[in-house]
Design a protein around this motif. Structure first.
Motif, PDB file in Angstrom:
ATOM      1  N   GLN A  74       8.587  35.618 -17.918  1.00 37.79           N
ATOM      2  CA  GLN A  74       7.260  35.090 -18.212  1.00 37.79           C
ATOM      3  C   GLN A  74       6.635  34.462 -16.739  1.00 37.79           C
ATOM      4  N   PRO A  75       5.302  35.135 -16.624  1.00 35.99           N
ATOM      5  CA  PRO A  75       4.562  34.750 -15.150  1.00 35.99           C
ATOM      6  C   PRO A  75       4.351  33.376 -15.569  1.00 35.99           C
ATOM      7  N   VAL A  76       4.429  32.539 -14.222  1.00 35.60           N
ATOM      8  CA  VAL A  76       4.070  31.087 -14.267  1.00 35.60           C
ATOM      9  C   VAL A  76       2.874  30.886 -13.302  1.00 35.60           C
ATOM     10  N   PRO A  77       1.691  30.236 -13.923  1.00 34.33           N
ATOM     11  CA  PRO A  77       0.429  30.062 -13.217  1.00 34.33           C
ATOM     12  C   PRO A  77       0.688  28.914 -11.925  1.00 34.33           C
ATOM     13  N   GLY A  78      -0.207  29.313 -11.249  1.00 36.04           N
ATOM     14  CA  GLY A  78      -0.176  27.923 -10.201  1.00 36.04           C
ATOM     15  C   GLY A  78      -1.524  28.282  -8.962  1.00 36.04           C
ATOM     16  N   THR A  79      -1.480  27.559  -7.965  1.00 34.89           N
ATOM     17  CA  THR A  79      -2.789  27.553  -7.138  1.00 34.89           C
ATOM     18  C   THR A  79      -2.156  28.110  -5.988  1.00 34.89           C
ATOM     19  N   ALA A  80      -2.675  28.881  -5.064  1.00 36.52           N
ATOM     20  CA  ALA A  80      -2.257  29.491  -3.693  1.00 36.52           C
ATOM     21  C   ALA A  80      -3.106  28.655  -2.753  1.00 36.52           C
ATOM     22  N   THR A  81      -2.603  28.219  -1.817  1.00 35.10           N
ATOM     23  CA  THR A  81      -3.201  27.634  -0.625  1.00 35.10           C
ATOM     24  C   THR A  81      -2.771  28.550   0.743  1.00 35.10           C
ATOM     25  N   LEU A  82      -3.655  28.716   1.320  1.00 29.29           N
ATOM     26  CA  LEU A  82      -3.532  29.739   2.635  1.00 29.29           C
ATOM     27  C   LEU A  82      -3.221  28.569   3.914  1.00 29.29           C
ATOM     28  N   LEU A  83      -1.975  28.577   4.634  1.00 32.75           N
ATOM     29  CA  LEU A  83      -1.733  27.898   5.547  1.00 32.75           C
ATOM     30  C   LEU A  83      -2.453  28.122   6.836  1.00 32.75           C
ATOM     31  N   PRO A  84      -2.639  27.030   7.687  1.00 34.69           N
ATOM     32  CA  PRO A  84      -3.432  27.288   8.958  1.00 34.69           C
ATOM     33  C   PRO A  84      -2.390  27.806   9.720  1.00 34.69           C
TER      34      PRO A  84
END
Length: 130
Positions: free
Chosen positions: A74-84
């Protein structure tokens, strides 16, 4: 929520990002799981990075090296953050600890002073499940 054991134990995950029209795009990537986050590194000019800049909502699911998802996963939802840039190198080092190929490539590039392509770290924070 902590990273599910299936995702933490897998060698690759599909990072699912979304096009402008909402169509999902799956990309198999190496990763390191820690707490409720999954960290990976990508080429800075990759399409998945462009999609994340526009829409940080993503899903992750365990897969094999070719991106094939096991039945029932099962896919798990999330929020991606791009790192500096300042934090991307530490993300690369995390991957080097887990993957021998990354360790060899990273070590050789540092030893021989080979310039790496511009990369960017991606941290996915998984959503809390109700």
């Amino acid at each position: 929520m902590p990273v599910p054991a299936e995702i933490a134990a897998s060698k690759q995950i599909n990072l699912i990002t979304y096009r402008k029209d909402g169509a999902p795009v799956s990309t198999p990537v190496w990763h390191v799981a820690d707490g409720n986050t999954v960290t990976t590194v990508s080429a800075a000019d990759a399409w998945k990075v462009k999609r994340i800049r526009r829409n940080p909502r993503v899903e992750v699911v365990a897969c094999d090296i070719r991106g094939k998802v096991a039945p029932g996963a099962q896919p798990v939802p999330g929020t991606a953050t791009l790192l500096p840039d300042s934090e991307t190198e530490s993300a690369r080092r995390l991957l080097e600890r887990r993957y021998i190929s990354a360790r060899i490539g990273g070590g050789l590039s540092r030893l021989l002073h080979i310039k790496r392509p511009a990369g960017i770290g991606i941290v996915v924070t998984l959503d809390e499940q109700a």
